[in-house]
Design a protein around this motif. Structure first.
Motif, PDB file in Angstrom:
ATOM      1  N   ASN A  26      38.791  52.310  38.303  1.00 53.26           N
ATOM      2  CA  ASN A  26      38.969  52.269  36.850  1.00 53.26           C
ATOM      3  C   ASN A  26      40.096  51.320  36.439  1.00 53.26           C
ATOM      4  OD1 ASN A  26      36.941  53.994  35.927  1.00 53.26           O
ATOM      5  ND2 ASN A  26      38.199  55.821  36.169  1.00 53.26           N
ATOM      6  N   HIS A  27      41.231  51.409  37.148  1.00 52.21           N
ATOM      7  CA  HIS A  27      42.354  50.536  36.806  1.00 52.21           C
ATOM      8  C   HIS A  27      41.939  49.065  36.846  1.00 52.21           C
ATOM      9  CE1 HIS A  27      44.781  54.124  37.566  1.00 52.21           C
ATOM     10  NE2 HIS A  27      45.849  53.489  37.139  1.00 52.21           N
ATOM     11  N   THR A  28      41.244  48.698  37.909  1.00 51.26           N
ATOM     12  CA  THR A  28      40.856  47.299  38.078  1.00 51.26           C
ATOM     13  C   THR A  28      39.817  46.884  37.045  1.00 51.26           C
ATOM     14  OG1 THR A  28      41.238  47.582  40.450  1.00 51.26           O
ATOM     15  CG2 THR A  28      40.078  45.592  39.760  1.00 51.26           C
ATOM     16  N   THR A  29      38.887  47.773  36.736  1.00 48.89           N
ATOM     17  CA  THR A  29      37.865  47.461  35.732  1.00 48.89           C
ATOM     18  C   THR A  29      38.501  47.162  34.386  1.00 48.89           C
ATOM     19  OG1 THR A  29      36.186  48.822  36.812  1.00 48.89           O
ATOM     20  CG2 THR A  29      35.882  48.375  34.473  1.00 48.89           C
ATOM     21  N   VAL A  30      39.421  47.998  33.962  1.00 47.96           N
ATOM     22  CA  VAL A  30      40.088  47.803  32.676  1.00 47.96           C
ATOM     23  C   VAL A  30      40.902  46.507  32.679  1.00 47.96           C
ATOM     24  CG1 VAL A  30      41.876  48.729  31.153  1.00 47.96           C
ATOM     25  CG2 VAL A  30      40.134  50.248  32.099  1.00 47.96           C
ATOM     26  N   ALA A  31      41.610  46.245  33.771  1.00 49.80           N
ATOM     27  CA  ALA A  31      42.412  45.028  33.866  1.00 49.80           C
ATOM     28  C   ALA A  31      41.528  43.780  33.835  1.00 49.80           C
ATOM     29  CB  ALA A  31      43.246  45.053  35.142  1.00 49.80           C
ATOM     30  N   VAL A  56      37.461  47.710  44.463  1.00 52.88           N
ATOM     31  CA  VAL A  56      38.159  46.768  43.589  1.00 52.88           C
ATOM     32  C   VAL A  56      37.270  45.578  43.239  1.00 52.88           C
ATOM     33  CG1 VAL A  56      40.065  45.120  43.561  1.00 52.88           C
ATOM     34  CG2 VAL A  56      40.465  47.456  44.332  1.00 52.88           C
ATOM     35  N   LEU A  57      36.567  45.051  44.234  1.00 56.71           N
ATOM     36  CA  LEU A  57      35.711  43.883  43.990  1.00 56.71           C
ATOM     37  C   LEU A  57      34.603  44.200  42.976  1.00 56.71           C
ATOM     38  CD1 LEU A  57      35.368  42.441  47.612  1.00 56.71           C
ATOM     39  CD2 LEU A  57      36.686  41.490  45.709  1.00 56.71           C
ATOM     40  N   VAL A  58      33.953  45.328  43.145  1.00 57.19           N
ATOM     41  CA  VAL A  58      32.887  45.711  42.209  1.00 57.19           C
ATOM     42  C   VAL A  58      33.475  46.003  40.835  1.00 57.19           C
ATOM     43  CG1 VAL A  58      31.097  47.412  41.715  1.00 57.19           C
ATOM     44  CG2 VAL A  58      31.366  46.526  44.030  1.00 57.19           C
ATOM     45  N   ALA A  59      34.683  46.561  40.796  1.00 57.51           N
ATOM     46  CA  ALA A  59      35.342  46.826  39.522  1.00 57.51           C
ATOM     47  C   ALA A  59      35.611  45.531  38.768  1.00 57.51           C
ATOM     48  CB  ALA A  59      36.645  47.586  39.752  1.00 57.51           C
ATOM     49  N   PHE A  60      36.012  44.487  39.488  1.00 62.89           N
ATOM     50  CA  PHE A  60      36.217  43.184  38.847  1.00 62.89           C
ATOM     51  C   PHE A  60      34.930  42.701  38.184  1.00 62.89           C
ATOM     52  CE2 PHE A  60      40.031  42.303  41.625  1.00 62.89           C
ATOM     53  CZ  PHE A  60      40.912  42.084  40.577  1.00 62.89           C
TER      54      PHE A  60
END
Length: 205
Positions: free
Chosen positions: A121-126, A166-170
């Motif tokens: 979630n953190h990475t998606t929002v960022a 993290v990669l998928v969140a990006f």
């Protein structure tokens, strides 16, 4: 006490890149001087993106209405990206690495069982913030992108996520933010023009 194992329906993150996750957490184990700053950034750094949003709004006041529409849509894009990401989490129900690999080094406290790992979630929002702001101002977007990359790296460093989380969140954050912010920039200009002619002019121009 044995750690919970993923159900047959759940994504088994450890089998995807558990080794790479272990390499990163081993690096964290041997860089104690870095643990504190990274832990602080991963916990509170998301507030930095709110500052970026305010900067984007300020920059957009000097630009045409379509850019202001994009700036106003940026926080909406972040919220939508978070919602989409949370829905993906509920589908894949990937157990956190701190439970699947309990002997690896951990900085951040292990979340509850129903707080799944994939995607972050953190990475998606960022990532959503960075892409949205790039459509407002390229230099600001580039700065936000660096901060987003650091956020993603920090999530693995503290042991909260696997690298693929993290990669998928990006990707999730970037795709959702681009769709929302581009649409606002493409179609929201006339509405902002009308609002600029009224009482909201000091905020929009």
């Amino acid at each position: 006490m044995t750690s919970p194992t993923p159900t047959p329906q759940a994504l088994d993150g450890a089998s995807i890149d558990g080794g790479l996750y272990g390499d990163v957490t081993d690096f964290a184990r041997h860089t104690h001087w870095l643990n504190g700053p990274v832990s602080a950034y991963t916990s509170y750094g998301i507030a930095l993106f709110a500052v970026f949003m305010l900067a984007g709004w300020w920059i957009a006041r000097r630009k045409d209405a379509s850019v202001m529409a994009a700036a106003l849509a940026a926080p909406i894009a972040m919220v939508i990206a978070y919602g989409v990401n949370d829905a993906v989490k509920s589908v894949f129900t990937e157990v956190r690495p701190c439970r699947a690999l309990p002997h690896d080094f951990l900085i951040e406290k292990c979340p509850p069982l129903d707080d799944y790992a994939f995607p972050s979630n953190h990475t998606t929002v960022a990532a959503a913030a960075a892409v949205a702001l790039f459509l407002v101002d390229r230099r600001l977007g580039a700065i936000a992108a660096i901060a987003a990359l650091l956020m993603g790296a920090s999530r693995v460093y503290v042991g909260a996520h696997y690298p693929h989380d993290v990669l998928v969140a990006f990707v999730t954050g970037a795709v959702v933010a681009f769709a929302v912010t581009w649409s606002a920039r493409r179609y929201g200009g006339p509405l902002v023009e009308r609002l600029r002619a009224g009482a909201l002019k000091p905020l929009l121009a």
